[in-house]
Scaffold this active site. Structure first.
Site, PDB file in Angstrom:
ATOM      1  N   HIS A   1       0.873  -1.210   0.000  1.00  0.00           N
ATOM      2  CA  HIS A   1       0.000   0.000   0.000  1.00  0.00           C
ATOM      3  C   HIS A   1       0.891   1.235   0.000  1.00  0.00           C
ATOM      4  CE1 HIS A   1      -3.841   2.169   1.399  1.00  0.00           C
ATOM      5  NE2 HIS A   1      -2.941   3.105   1.128  1.00  0.00           N
TER       6      HIS A   1
ATOM      7  N   ARG B   1       2.325   9.513  -5.815  1.00  0.00           N
ATOM      8  CA  ARG B   1       1.961  10.783  -6.472  1.00  0.00           C
ATOM      9  C   ARG B   1       2.405  10.767  -7.929  1.00  0.00           C
ATOM     10  NH1 ARG B   1      -1.240  10.800  -2.217  1.00  0.00           N
ATOM     11  NH2 ARG B   1      -0.406  11.745  -0.333  1.00  0.00           N
TER      12      ARG B   1
ATOM     13  N   HIS C   1      -4.825  -0.516   5.581  1.00  0.00           N
ATOM     14  CA  HIS C   1      -4.447   0.213   6.804  1.00  0.00           C
ATOM     15  C   HIS C   1      -5.445   0.004   7.942  1.00  0.00           C
ATOM     16  CE1 HIS C   1      -7.081   2.941   4.689  1.00  0.00           C
ATOM     17  NE2 HIS C   1      -6.136   3.483   3.958  1.00  0.00           N
TER      18      HIS C   1
ATOM     19  N   ALA D   1      -3.992  14.744   5.323  1.00  0.00           N
ATOM     20  CA  ALA D   1      -3.784  13.457   6.000  1.00  0.00           C
ATOM     21  C   ALA D   1      -2.746  12.644   5.238  1.00  0.00           C
ATOM     22  CB  ALA D   1      -5.099  12.696   6.052  1.00  0.00           C
TER      23      ALA D   1
ATOM     24  N   HIS E   1     -10.632   1.172   1.334  1.00  0.00           N
ATOM     25  CA  HIS E   1     -10.469   2.191   2.376  1.00  0.00           C
ATOM     26  C   HIS E   1     -11.744   2.098   3.212  1.00  0.00           C
ATOM     27  CE1 HIS E   1      -8.858   6.063   4.027  1.00  0.00           C
ATOM     28  NE2 HIS E   1     -10.056   5.982   4.574  1.00  0.00           N
TER      29      HIS E   1
ATOM     30  N   HIS F   1       1.617   5.378  -1.770  1.00  0.00           N
ATOM     31  CA  HIS F   1       1.261   6.534  -2.602  1.00  0.00           C
ATOM     32  C   HIS F   1       2.547   7.133  -3.156  1.00  0.00           C
ATOM     33  CE1 HIS F   1      -2.893   6.579  -1.048  1.00  0.00           C
ATOM     34  NE2 HIS F   1      -2.319   6.124   0.050  1.00  0.00           N
TER      35      HIS F   1
ATOM     36  N   LYS G   1      -9.423  -0.278  -6.261  1.00  0.00           N
ATOM     37  CA  LYS G   1      -9.502   0.337  -4.925  1.00  0.00           C
ATOM     38  C   LYS G   1     -10.852   0.992  -4.730  1.00  0.00           C
ATOM     39  CE  LYS G   1      -7.882   2.070  -0.989  1.00  0.00           C
ATOM     40  NZ  LYS G   1      -6.743   2.863  -0.629  1.00  0.00           N
TER      41      LYS G   1
ATOM     42  N   ASP H   1       1.379   2.609   3.484  1.00  0.00           N
ATOM     43  CA  ASP H   1       0.531   3.791   3.280  1.00  0.00           C
ATOM     44  C   ASP H   1       1.373   5.056   3.329  1.00  0.00           C
ATOM     45  OD1 ASP H   1      -1.755   5.253   2.748  1.00  0.00           O
ATOM     46  OD2 ASP H   1      -2.434   5.274   4.833  1.00  0.00           O
TER      47      ASP H   1
HETATM   48  C1  NCD Z   1      -3.578   9.028   1.865  1.00  0.00           C
HETATM   49  C2  NCD Z   1      -3.104  10.073   0.839  1.00  0.00           C
HETATM   50  O1  NCD Z   1      -2.636  11.137   1.255  1.00  0.00           O
HETATM   51  O2  NCD Z   1      -3.187   9.791  -0.359  1.00  0.00           O
HETATM   52  N1  NCD Z   1      -3.653   9.640   3.165  1.00  0.00           N
HETATM   53  C3  NCD Z   1      -3.674   9.012   4.367  1.00  0.00           C
HETATM   54  O3  NCD Z   1      -3.861   9.687   5.378  1.00  0.00           O
HETATM   55  N2  NCD Z   1      -3.486   7.732   4.486  1.00  0.00           N
HETATM   56  C4  NCD Z   1      -4.861   8.445   1.417  1.00  0.00           C
HETATM   57  C5  NCD Z   1      -5.298   7.243   2.194  1.00  0.00           C
HETATM   58  O4  NCD Z   1      -4.734   6.151   2.066  1.00  0.00           O
HETATM   59  O5  NCD Z   1      -6.251   7.382   2.980  1.00  0.00           O
HETATM   60 ZN    ZN Z   2      -3.278   5.101   1.465  1.00  0.00          ZN
END
Ligand code: NCD
Ligand code: ZN
Length: 344
Positions: free
Chosen positions: A14, A18, A175, A263, A137, A16, A100, A247
């Protein structure tokens, strides 16, 4: 005392990364540690079909440092308009392994997510028959549900029904943060969960007591200590239903230290080191390899990795900032030294 150990190279289930300039920072950090990563599709323009997923994969590969054979595994973002044919097309590519489910409005870039989960049935049916995993999620978005209860309410309201209606669909509760999530996973076949370093290390006091710490703010939000203890038990139990998913979710420093902060915790700079610290504290370093390098691959039906990494007991401190395109990125757990270092 263990001062050095070697494990099969881990995967991050998991992540991110970008897009655009950010890839120059994010891909290198993950490629240093992990062989593969499940790349989340919640870009500003979400990755809603196979064509977008494969183009995004190529941009990630273009940003991968020379000499690395890091493999991004792609995910399609479900919307109200996703069709069974979109799923069929996605499943034809070996590079796309999952879809997702973001409830609309649940988190960063989720406004195009699903507004009515009941109407997703034909899409879930197609995923079940084409073998794409469902990554969830698991939080409701209703403003009248307390933020600390949103995961549990989602499980009760939606996840048991999806589980019952599509018994062969492989589901990853992403998560996981609560006892209810762990119980749901333990009770059900074809069901697994990723666990993040922040939810294993910290409880909600680390976010809110003695001052607000924006770099510990992520969704689902950190919970109370009883939940954290349950997550720790699951992670170190040796159960193949629980595996590593950082995450890691980079946001520029100014976007987190703000009137309305984003977040997400950026953990990719020290991901396996953070997990090693957690497992060592629990006297469970012998369980780290299964959690980090075997169970995720097994659940996804992918081969385990062949190469290894070595971790050395050595204190080091992450810098206050990394550069992040024109901006800066504040690493998670920057304020205290880390205890393990990956051998380079
Ligand atoms: C993630 C994000 O910033 O893309 N943020 C997070 O707080 N985990 C999105 C997500 O997985 O909820
Ligand atoms: Zn995430």
């Amino acid at each position: 005392m263990t001062t050095q150990f070697t494990i099969t190279r881990p995967d991050d289930w998991h992540l991110h990364l970008r897009d655009g300039d950010a890839l120059n920072t994010t891909v290198a950090f993950t490629a240093q540690q992990f062989q593969r990563a499940i790349v989340m599709p919640n870009l500003a323009q979400p990755i809603i079909n196979a064509e977008l997923a494969l183009a995004y994969r190529q941009r990630i590969l273009n940003s991968t440092p020379d000499g690395s054979n890091f493999q991004p595994l792609m995910v399609v973002y479900l919307t109200d308009n996703t069709s069974p044919d979109d799923i069929k097309q996605a499943s034809k590519s070996e590079h796309i392994v999952a879809a997702k489910l973001y409830p609309a409005g649940a988190t960063t870039n989720s406004s195009n997510g699903v507004t009515d989960i009941d109407r997703l049935a034909p899409v879930l049916e197609a995923m079940q028959s084409h073998g794409l995993l469902l990554l969830v999620h698991a939080e409701v978005t209703d403003s009248d549900v307390d933020i600390f209860d949103r995961e549990q309410v989602f499980i009760d309201k939606h996840l048991y029904a999806i589980r019952r209606d599509f018994p062969k669909l492989r589901i990853v509760l992403e998560h996981a943060t609560t006892q209810q999530a762990i119980q749901f996973v333990e009770e059900n076949d074809n069901t697994a969960a990723t666990l993040t370093p922040q939810h294993l290390l910290f409880n909600r006091n680390d976010l809110l007591a003695g001052g607000i710490r924006p770099h510990n703010y992520c969704l689902p939000i950190l919970k109370r200590e009883t939940h954290r203890k349950t997550l720790i038990k699951a992670a170190t139990s040796g159960s193949p239903k629980f595996f590593l998913g950082t995450d890691s979710a980079p946001h520029a420093t100014h976007a987190k230290e703000s009137l309305c902060g984003c977040a997400g915790c950026f953990t990719a700079h020290a991901a396996i080191e953070l997990y090693a610290e957690i497992f060592e504290t629990e006297n469970a370093l012998d369980k780290l390899e299964g959690f980090s390098s075997f169970y995720g691959a097994d659940f996804y039906g992918l081969p385990r990795n062949n190469s290894t990494i070595t971790l050395i007991k050595k204190q080091w401190q992450a810098p206050s900032y990394y550069s992040f395109g024109e901006q800066t990125l504040t690493p998670f757990r920057q304020e205290t030294p880390l205890n393990w270092e990956i051998q380079r």
